[in-house]
Write an enzyme that holds these catalytic residues in place. Structure first.
Site: not given
Length: 837
Positions: A597, A784, A787-789
């Site tokens: 992020s 991404s 799940n991650y950003m």
């Protein structure tokens, strides 16, 4: 003018006779525009007090011939006519009339009304309904008619879970109701025999099903076509296949097995299924929707939630042809493998990822008795859809999110049916995850100072722990752990790195080189292969300690065998305990989420500050966003294999780009000839009417063959005819593309100059598209994003720069992250967000 009933925007209102303006009726149908005009006349927004012309009122009545309440009938004139048109669904079977007047005087305000029972001429705007009555067709450009699934989707979007009260502490829900889990259809033997040592072999239903599972595998695919995975797959399959065959069966050696007849049968079935008619396709769609409406939704605390997935093989109607569902099951298996949650898996050959040690083993059919159902105590127990069977266990546990649970036979793991990614359960979990990562913004300096101090610690254990913390933070590696390679693939994380995974000075540069090549299989057997220069400014500036980490790795690997662990004194338990002692809930995944992020936000803000940013188009801004997204994907090692379809798409785009450039050259030649007044030498566009007619005739012939086909041979012939027709259609498209820069008649210079400018834009856009696809062909940007950003970073970016969110997030992502859509343009991922919990 068109008069509408202000009381209803959906119903068609029949017109009665023109009512005298001196006798207004309270039930008169008045258009919304009339109402606003009336408001303006009474001191509304018109300001000057100018009186608006009064609108005529019409009676809403079925009996058009009854004039007793309306005074004398209006006079008929030849200059007036009545047109029927629709504004939606009809009420009482009547249509609204559109009154057209050719004059502006008083006589033009009266409408001509046909007598009751008079003969009406059919119009193109009318369609015949099921009861034989003619009703007006839907008006072009009117409101879209939503089907049931779309209406349900809109209804679910109205529920804003972030504004709803939370369930009691420790509970996920108070009331939950669902329809259970669907099961695949029982196997239907096809009777095609495999060969063993050149001889046909008769197999029982279970034996034939297992043989068909193997025959459905692509011999050149990623499992049987890979020299590393093929031996594992074949060995495991034969072990389970021989267990089904029994000890005394003739089949013993895989090398003598020939699955060709079954494989050819499955290929024929694919051709047969392609010969499906429009009526059959609609029937299948209706059956699939019926199953979706039954199994695809759950009722949680009074609102609808979508279930993660459902087994489509059990929902296709009519009943499957012999073995026709086998290939469908293989497709479902791929979809199921990619889904986070799903309903019942069909039986089949286990594929796994990478060099999985259990690839090829046979997944058994799951029976209802193996399934545990979870509903609230007040909810009805879902009916088991398999006759003669019942659920294994019934639970009422509001502390868990799953709806159903069972245990699969390959790895003896529990599998769950859960709600979809766009559900409130997942939304709450996502928001909490990103807020926890944002909380790290306020602690990251303290954490980094702590592990940097310990990178030079005298204690070997403390130094290894600090080095592992640095690796997790800066290289975004997972924690990793010990695995039984007989049960799972040999995937590696930070704690399970071995000496063989590190190669010092890979390019043999010598001297002060600080490079290490890391190469190992990460999660899902994806290859992690990066050369890290620990002496670069990226890892040394701001006291990054990259060189000290390099020296630590050299020390940890000294005098060790290739198979020895690098972090010999460190375990995942010790590392996780250390992380949680620093910050409550801190894990390696929180580090990855934070770094993903923060990297995205920093890259976007840096790009937005560059000169000329405001001059970019929305499409160019999207390219810059994707570049930032790619940096995150590389950091987190989110890779994907390049498929044949991707390579074919890139080749096709390259060919089209070259054609556009050739066409631009030809346009410049045309401009030169026009300037030199050589009009006769200018090429003109050929009429493709003959090619189009030929292609349409072939498509129509194939469609008729499909409609008439009854036997397998006829359906295969219809499919082949359809494929040939599609080739002709593609040829028409290519011919149009090749001459789309030309004109049917000789153009002038202005037209050519304008078209050259258009071609410059087309070439620029296609070059950008090719570069984007080529740059990202081996990188998974979606992982991404999903799940991650933090999605709020992307939403704020779009709002700041007026980029449509549809260019960044697909519909699935917009539904999943609906909770993030209300953030302001200046929203930032920081410590304050972490305080929200």
């Amino acid at each position: 003018m068109v008069l509408e009933d202000s009381s209803s925007s959906d119903d068609d209102v029949p017109l009665g006779r023109l009512q005298s303006r001196s006798r207004p009726r309270p039930d008169a149908a008045v258009s919304s525009s009339s109402a606003s005009a009336s408001a303006n006349a009474n001191g509304g927004s018109n300001g000057g007090g100018k009186r608006a012309r009064p609108r005529p009122n019409y009676r809403d009545d079925d009996d058009e011939g009854d004039d007793s309440d309306f005074g004398p009938p209006a006079k008929k004139t030849k200059k007036q006519k009545i047109k029927r048109e629709s504004n939606g669904s009809a009420r009482n079977g009547a249509a609204r009339a559109k009154v057209k007047s050719e004059g502006g005087g008083p006589s033009a305000k009266k409408a001509k009304v046909k007598k009751e029972g008079a003969k009406k001429k059919p119009t193109k705007a009318k369609v015949k309904t099921e009861n034989g009555k003619k009703e007006p067709a839907a008006k072009k450009g009117g409101l879209k008619q939503l089907d049931k699934s779309e209406r349900i989707s809109h209804a679910m979007q109205a529920y804003l879970w972030w504004n709803a009260p939370d369930p009691p502490q420790g509970c996920q829900w108070v009331k939950m109701e669902h329809a259970g889990v669907s099961f695949p259809e029982p196997y239907e033997p096809h009777g095609v025999k495999m060969l063993y040592d050149g001889e046909e072999v008769t197999l029982g239903p279970l034996q034939e099903e297992a043989a068909t599972f193997f025959a459905a595998m692509d011999p050149e695919g990623m499992h049987l076509g890979n020299p590393k995975t093929a031996p594992i797959f074949i060995k495991n399959f034969m072990a389970d296949f021989r267990a089904i065959l029994g000890k005394n069966h003739v089949i013993k050696d895989f090398k003598k097995c020939d699955f060709g007849p079954i494989r050819r049968h499955l290929e024929e079935q694919k051709l047969v299924r392609k010969a499906i008619t429009d009526a059959e396709r609609k029937s299948n769609k209706d059956a699939k929707n019926a199953g979706m409406f039954r199994f695809g939704y759950a009722k949680v605390d009074g609102h609808l939630e979508k279930v993660g997935n459902y087994n489509r093989s059990a929902l296709v109607a009519p009943p499957p042809r012999k073995s026709g569902w086998i290939q469908l099951k293989a497709t479902i298996e791929v979809l199921v493998a990619a889904a986070a949650t799903f309903l019942m898996e069909p039986p089949g050959a286990f594929r796994g990822r990478g060099e999985h040690p259990k690839a090829g083993k046979l997944k058994q059919r799951v029976a209802p008795e193996q399934v545990m159902i979870n509903v609230s105590e007040c909810a009805p127990v879902p009916r088991c859809g398999v006759p003669g069977h019942s659920w294994g266990e019934l639970r009422h546990d509001p502390t868990v999110q799953w709806l159903c649970q069972w245990t699969e036979n390959i790895n003896s793991q529990n599998k769950y049916m859960q709600l979809a990614a766009q559900s409130s359960f997942k939304g709450k979990s996502d928001r909490s995850k990103y807020n926890k990562a944002a909380k790290l913004c306020g602690n990251i300096d303290k954490i980094r100072a702590d592990y940097k101090k310990n990178l030079r610690a005298k204690s070997h254990e403390v130094r290894q722990l600090a080095t592992a913390m640095w690796v997790i933070d800066r290289l975004a590696l997972r924690v990793g752990g010990e695995k039984d390679t007989d049960e799972e693939a040999d995937t590696v994380g930070c704690c399970s790195l071995r000496v063989e995974h590190l190669k010092f000075d890979p390019n043999n540069e010598g001297e002060d080189n600080k490079e290490i090549e890391l190469e190992f299989l990460g999660k899902d057997s994806m290859l992690f292969k990066q050369t890290i220069d620990f002496g670069s400014s990226l890892y040394t500036e701001n006291n990054g300690m990259g060189e000290q980490v390099y020296e630590n790795f050299k020390k940890f690997c000294k005098k060790k065998k290739p198979t020895d662990d690098v972090f010999s004194d460190l375990t995942p338990t010790i590392l996780n305990t250390q992380l949680k002692s620093i910050m409550d809930g801190l894990t390696a995944k929180v580090f990855r989420t934070y770094n993903a992020s923060k990297t995205l936000q920093d890259e976007l803000l840096k790009t937005e500050k560059t000169a000329g940013w405001r001059g970019l188009t929305a499409a160019e801004m999207v390219v810059e966003y994707n570049n930032a997204n790619r940096e995150v994907a590389i950091l987190c090692n989110h890779q994907r294999s390049v498929s044949k379809a991707q390579e074919a798409t890139l080749d096709s785009l390259g060919t089209k780009l070259q054609k556009l450039k050739d066409q631009k050259k030809e346009l410049k030649k045309i401009l030169k000839r026009l300037t030199e007044k050589q009009d006769k030498k200018i090429p003109l566009k050929k009429d493709p009417a003959d090619m189009i007619a030929k292609a349409n005739k072939a498509l129509e012939k194939a469609k008729n063959m499909k409609e008439k086909a009854k036997t397998k041979e006829e359906k295969i012939a219809a499919t082949e005819a359809d494929e040939k027709a599609k080739v002709l259609k593609k040829a028409v498209a290519e011919a149009k593309f090749n001459e789309m820069h030309l004109w049917a008649t000789t153009p002038n210079k202005d037209q050519v100059i304008k078209r050259i400018s258009m071609w410059n834009d087309k070439i620029k856009k296609m070059e950008m598209n090719i570069k984007h696809k080529d740059d990202n062909k081996e990188v998974s940007l979606g992982t991404s994003k999903l799940n991650y950003m933090d999605p709020r970073i992307s939403v704020a970016f779009c709002k700041r720069n007026e980029v449509p969110i549809e260019k960044i997030f697909s519909k699935t992502m917009r539904d999943k992250f609906n909770w993030a859509m209300a953030v302001p343009p200046d929203w930032q991922f920081n410590e304050e967000i972490g305080k929200q919990g």
